[in-house]
Scaffold this motif. Structure first.
Motif, mmCIF file in Angstrom:
data_model
loop_
_atom_site.group_PDB
_atom_site.id
_atom_site.type_symbol
_atom_site.label_atom_id
_atom_site.label_comp_id
_atom_site.label_asym_id
_atom_site.label_seq_id
_atom_site.Cartn_x
_atom_site.Cartn_y
_atom_site.Cartn_z
ATOM 1 N N LEU A 152 0.831 -1.202 0.000
ATOM 2 C CA LEU A 152 0.000 0.000 0.000
ATOM 3 C C LEU A 152 0.868 1.255 0.000
ATOM 4 C CD1 LEU A 152 -2.721 1.449 0.189
ATOM 5 C CD2 LEU A 152 -2.596 1.183 2.698
ATOM 6 N N LYS A 153 1.938 1.238 0.777
ATOM 7 C CA LYS A 153 2.845 2.379 0.838
ATOM 8 C C LYS A 153 3.495 2.624 -0.519
ATOM 9 C CE LYS A 153 7.083 3.869 3.240
ATOM 10 N NZ LYS A 153 8.056 3.646 2.147
ATOM 11 N N PHE A 154 3.956 1.544 -1.153
ATOM 12 C CA PHE A 154 4.582 1.670 -2.479
ATOM 13 C C PHE A 154 3.616 2.315 -3.480
ATOM 14 C CE2 PHE A 154 7.465 -2.275 -1.752
ATOM 15 C CZ PHE A 154 8.354 -1.485 -1.048
ATOM 16 N N THR A 155 2.377 1.779 -3.523
ATOM 17 C CA THR A 155 1.438 2.213 -4.557
ATOM 18 C C THR A 155 0.862 3.592 -4.273
ATOM 19 O OG1 THR A 155 -0.339 1.010 -3.417
ATOM 20 C CG2 THR A 155 0.817 -0.135 -5.193
ATOM 21 N N THR A 156 0.966 4.057 -3.048
ATOM 22 C CA THR A 156 0.487 5.402 -2.718
ATOM 23 C C THR A 156 1.556 6.452 -2.998
ATOM 24 O OG1 THR A 156 -0.980 4.525 -0.993
ATOM 25 C CG2 THR A 156 -0.456 6.876 -0.909
ATOM 26 N N GLU A 157 2.774 6.184 -2.539
ATOM 27 C CA GLU A 157 3.824 7.190 -2.667
ATOM 28 C C GLU A 157 4.290 7.391 -4.096
ATOM 29 O OE1 GLU A 157 7.803 4.429 -1.770
ATOM 30 O OE2 GLU A 157 6.992 5.713 -0.194
ATOM 31 N N CYS A 158 4.124 6.370 -4.949
ATOM 32 C CA CYS A 158 4.610 6.497 -6.317
ATOM 33 C C CYS A 158 3.737 7.403 -7.176
ATOM 34 C CB CYS A 158 4.743 5.125 -6.976
ATOM 35 S SG CYS A 158 3.175 4.327 -7.384
ATOM 36 N N LEU A 159 2.514 7.680 -6.724
ATOM 37 C CA LEU A 159 1.595 8.468 -7.539
ATOM 38 C C LEU A 159 1.837 9.970 -7.427
ATOM 39 C CD1 LEU A 159 -1.787 6.585 -7.034
ATOM 40 C CD2 LEU A 159 -0.215 6.447 -8.959
ATOM 41 N N GLY A 160 2.490 10.410 -6.348
ATOM 42 C CA GLY A 160 2.719 11.841 -6.153
ATOM 43 C C GLY A 160 3.372 12.537 -7.343
ATOM 44 N N PRO A 161 4.498 12.015 -7.826
ATOM 45 C CA PRO A 161 5.183 12.694 -8.938
ATOM 46 C C PRO A 161 4.420 12.679 -10.259
ATOM 47 C CG PRO A 161 6.683 11.226 -7.751
ATOM 48 C CD PRO A 161 5.303 10.912 -7.280
ATOM 49 N N THR A 162 3.333 11.885 -10.359
ATOM 50 C CA THR A 162 2.598 11.826 -11.634
ATOM 51 C C THR A 162 1.555 12.931 -11.768
ATOM 52 O OG1 THR A 162 0.823 10.372 -10.803
ATOM 53 C CG2 THR A 162 2.840 9.311 -11.621
ATOM 54 N N ALA A 163 1.331 13.698 -10.683
ATOM 55 C CA ALA A 163 0.258 14.699 -10.711
ATOM 56 C C ALA A 163 0.471 15.729 -11.822
ATOM 57 C CB ALA A 163 0.156 15.393 -9.356
ATOM 58 N N MET A 164 1.680 16.287 -11.926
ATOM 59 C CA MET A 164 1.941 17.300 -12.943
ATOM 60 C C MET A 164 1.861 16.701 -14.347
ATOM 61 S SD MET A 164 2.417 20.357 -13.853
ATOM 62 C CE MET A 164 2.659 21.190 -12.287
ATOM 63 N N ILE A 165 2.320 15.453 -14.492
ATOM 64 C CA ILE A 165 2.234 14.804 -15.799
ATOM 65 C C ILE A 165 0.778 14.720 -16.240
ATOM 66 C CG2 ILE A 165 2.617 12.638 -17.052
ATOM 67 C CD1 ILE A 165 5.028 12.148 -15.281
ATOM 68 N N MET A 166 -0.109 14.296 -15.336
ATOM 69 C CA MET A 166 -1.519 14.175 -15.685
ATOM 70 C C MET A 166 -2.120 15.528 -16.042
ATOM 71 S SD MET A 166 -2.966 11.346 -13.010
ATOM 72 C CE MET A 166 -2.157 9.756 -12.776
ATOM 73 N N LEU A 167 -1.762 16.572 -15.289
ATOM 74 C CA LEU A 167 -2.285 17.903 -15.583
ATOM 75 C C LEU A 167 -1.847 18.374 -16.972
ATOM 76 C CD1 LEU A 167 -1.930 19.860 -12.213
ATOM 77 C CD2 LEU A 167 -4.048 19.335 -13.431
ATOM 78 N N LEU A 168 -0.581 18.143 -17.291
ATOM 79 C CA LEU A 168 -0.057 18.596 -18.579
ATOM 80 C C LEU A 168 -0.659 17.807 -19.735
ATOM 81 C CD1 LEU A 168 3.707 19.193 -17.712
ATOM 82 C CD2 LEU A 168 1.918 20.886 -18.033
ATOM 83 N N VAL A 169 -0.799 16.508 -19.541
ATOM 84 C CA VAL A 169 -1.430 15.685 -20.578
ATOM 85 C C VAL A 169 -2.862 16.157 -20.817
ATOM 86 C CG1 VAL A 169 -2.316 13.377 -21.060
ATOM 87 C CG2 VAL A 169 0.020 13.656 -20.243
ATOM 88 N N GLY A 170 -3.586 16.413 -19.725
ATOM 89 C CA GLY A 170 -4.959 16.899 -19.845
ATOM 90 C C GLY A 170 -5.032 18.263 -20.503
ATOM 91 N N ALA A 171 -4.113 19.164 -20.136
ATOM 92 C CA ALA A 171 -4.101 20.500 -20.729
ATOM 93 C C ALA A 171 -3.803 20.434 -22.220
ATOM 94 C CB ALA A 171 -3.066 21.370 -20.022
ATOM 95 N N GLY A 172 -2.942 19.507 -22.618
ATOM 96 C CA GLY A 172 -2.684 19.312 -24.041
ATOM 97 C C GLY A 172 -3.940 18.898 -24.785
ATOM 98 N N GLY A 173 -4.749 18.040 -24.146
ATOM 99 C CA GLY A 173 -6.024 17.645 -24.746
ATOM 100 C C GLY A 173 -6.985 18.808 -24.861
ATOM 101 N N GLY A 174 -6.984 19.677 -23.849
ATOM 102 C CA GLY A 174 -7.830 20.869 -23.896
ATOM 103 C C GLY A 174 -7.409 21.824 -24.996
#
Length: 448
Positions: free
Chosen positions: A296-318
Motif C-alpha cells: 500500500l505504501k509503495f502504490t500510494t507514494e509512487c503516484l505523487g510525482p505523476t500529478a503534474m504529468i496528468m495535468l499537462l497531458v490533460g491540458a494538451g487535450g484541452g
C-alpha cells in the motif's frame, strides 16, 4: 475564418506556449490553459463555450490517460521494489551487451508496441529504461529514445495496432500486405529515428533536471535474490497478451458471445493494466515477502510525482479541443483538400494537419483516412496498403505539445521544453518524413 488567419493563429499559439514555458519559465499547465483560452476567444468562439471546450478536451484525454499512468506507475514501482526490473535489466545486458542496449530496447519497443497504444507501452517499459541506465551507466537518452521511437512506429504503421486498423477499414486494405509493408518500411525508420538519431543528438543535449520519476522506478536497496526472469517478464507482458487476445477475439470466437465479450472486457487497456497490477501485488509483492501495508505504501507514494504529468497531458487535450472547436483545424484541412496534390501526399498532409490540431495520432489517422478514403475509391493507381502507412506516418508528425506523448517524454525523462523539441519532436518528424519518402518510392513498384 480565412486560411491565412487560421494558420497564423495556430502558429502564434504554439510559439507562445514554447516561449512562455522555455523563456519565461512559467508553469506549463497555466500556460497551456491560458493560451488555449486566448486562441478560442481570438478565433471568435462564443465566450460561454471557451471554458467548456477546454474542459471537454481535458476530460476526454484524462479519462483514459490518467488511469493508464496511475496503473502503469504502480506496476513499475512493484517491478522496481521487488528487483524484477533489475532482473530484466541484467538479463538484457548479458544477452545484448552494453554497447547494443539501444538496439535491444528498440526491438523490445517494436514487439511491445504492436497491440498497445504508445502511452501504455511507454509506462510499461519506462521502469526498465531507468533501471538499465542505472545499472549500465549508459545515458538515459540512448535507452529511452529508441524504445519510444519503436513504440511510435508500431502505433502508426503496423497492424494489429488499433490505430492502423481504423485506416485499414477506411481504405479497404489487405491486413497481410499492410503488415508486410509496415514491417519493411517501419524497421529502417525505427533504426534511423531511434538508435542512430539518439546517438547523434545525445552529444548536444544536456539534461536540465533529473528524471522526475527515476527514484520511483529504481530500487534503492540491494536484493539478496531476484525474482525469476520468466515470472517478471510474464507480469509485465500480461497486459500486452490480454490486449492481443482482444484484437483477435472476433476471429476465434463468435462475435457477441459470452466468451467473446469476456475476452474484449479483459483485453480493454484499463482492465488489462488493472489485472497486471493486481498480479504484481502478489507475484512481486506478497510472494517476495512484502506485507500488505508495504505494498500500500509503495502504490500510494509512487503516484505523487505523476500529478503534474496528468495535468499537462490533460491540458494538451484541452488545447487540441480548442483548435478543433474554434474551426481553426477545419479551415486548415480545407486548404489541403483544395490543393489537388497526389493522393499519397494528400493523405499524409491531412494526417499532419489533424495531428497538429488535435494532438492525438489516433484521431489524426482516423480523421485523415475518413477524408481520403472516399477519394481513394475514385483512384485506380494507388495502393490501399501504402495509403495506410503514409497516413500513419503523417499522424505522428512533429510530436506537438497538445499530444500526451510530448509531456510524458518531457516529464518522465526530466527534459526541458527545448530539449524535448530537439529530441522527441525531431524523432516524430523523422518518422513522418521518412514514412512519406519510403511510401512514395514504393509506390513506383507496388501495384494496387
Amino acid at each position: 475564418m480565412t486560411p491565412l488567419f487560421a494558420i497564423g493563429l495556430a502558429s502564434a499559439s504554439i510559439i507562445a506556449v514554447i516561449v512562455l514555458i522555455a523563456r519565461y519559465r512559467l508553469n506549463p499547465f497555466l500556460v497551456l490553459f491560458s493560451v488555449s483560452l486566448m486562441l478560442a476567444l481570438v478565433s471568435g468562439m462564443p465566450a460561454q463555450k471557451v471554458v467548456s471546450s477546454f474542459e471537454e478536451g481535458m476530460g476526454h484525454v484524462l479519462g483514459h490517460i490518467a488511469t493508464v499512468i496511475a496503473l502503469g506507475t504502480m506496476l513499475g514501482k512493484m517491478l522496481a521494489e521487488s528487483g524484477g526490473a533489475d532482473q530484466i535489466a541484467l538479463t538484457i545486458t548479458r544477452i545484448a551487451g552494453e554497447k547494443r542496449i539501444s538496439w535491444a530496447m528498440m526491438i523490445i519497443g517494436l514487439l511491445i508496441g504492436l497491440p498497445v497504444f504508445f502511452e501504455v507501452g511507454f509506462v510499461l517499459l519506462i521502469p526498465l529504461v531507468f533501471t538499465l541506465a542505472k545499472r549500465t551507466g549508459v545515458p538515459l537518452l540512448l535507452i529511452a529514445m529508441p524504445m519510444a521511437t519503436a513504440l511510435s512506429v508500431t502505433h502508426a504503421m503496423i497492424p494489429p495496432h488499433p490505430a492502423t486498423l481504423l485506416a485499414l477499414t477506411a481504405y479497404h486494405a489487405d491486413i497481410g500486405r499492410t503488415i508486410f509493408w509496415g514491417v519493411l518500411v517501419g524497421t529502417p525508420i525505427a533504426i534511423i529515428a531511434g538508435p542512430l538519431y539518439a546517438k547523434f543528438i545525445g552529444r548536444y543535449v544536456t539534461f536540465a533536471n533529473p528524471a522526475s520519476l527515476a527514484e520511483q522506478f529504481t530500487s534503492q536497496t540491494e536484493h539478496d535474490s531476484l525474482p525469476p526472469f520468466w515470472l517478471t517478464v510474464l507480469t509485465i507482458l500480461s497486459p500486452v497478451l490480454l490486449m492481443l487476445m482482444a484484437s483477435v477475439a472476433d476471429l476465434v470466437t463468435p462475435k457477441g458471445s459470452v466468451i467473446n465479450n469476456l475476452i474484449h472486457f479483459v483485453g480493454n487497456t484499463d482492465i488489462a493494466l488493472l489485472l497486471a497490477t493486481v498480479l504484481s501485488f502478489y507475484v512481486l509483492g506478497l510472494a517476495r515477502g512484502f506485507s500488505r501495508e508495504t505494498i500500500l505504501k509503495f502504490t500510494t507514494e509512487c503516484l505523487g510525482p505523476t500529478a503534474m504529468i496528468m495535468l499537462l497531458v490533460g491540458a494538451g487535450g484541452g488545447f487540441g479541443r480548442e483548435l478543433v472547436d474554434s474551426g481553426v483545424s477545419r479551415t486548415i484541412t480545407n486548404v489541403a483538400l483544395d490543393a489537388h496534390v497526389p493522393l499519397l501526399v494528400l493523405a499524409w498532409l491531412l494526417a499532419v494537419i489533424v495531428r497538429v490540431a488535435a494532438g492525438s495520432a489516433t484521431v489524426a489517422m482516423s480523421t485523415a483516412s475518413g477524408i481520403a478514403g472516399p477519394i481513394l475509391l475514385q483512384a485506380h493507381n494507388v495502393s490501399p496498403e501504402l495509403m495506410v502507412l503514409v497516413t500513419g506516418a503523417g499522424s505522428v508528425a512533429l510530436g506537438p505539445m497538445n499530444d500526451a506523448g510530448f509531456w510524458q517524454i518531457k516529464e518522465y525523462l526530466g527534459l526541458s521544453v527545448p530539449e524535448t523539441i530537439k529530441t522527441w519532436c525531431v524523432i516524430e518528424t523523422l518518422i513522418a518524413v521518412l514514412g512519406l519518402v519510403f511510401c512514395l518510392v514504393l509506390s513506383q513498384f507496388v501495384g494496387v
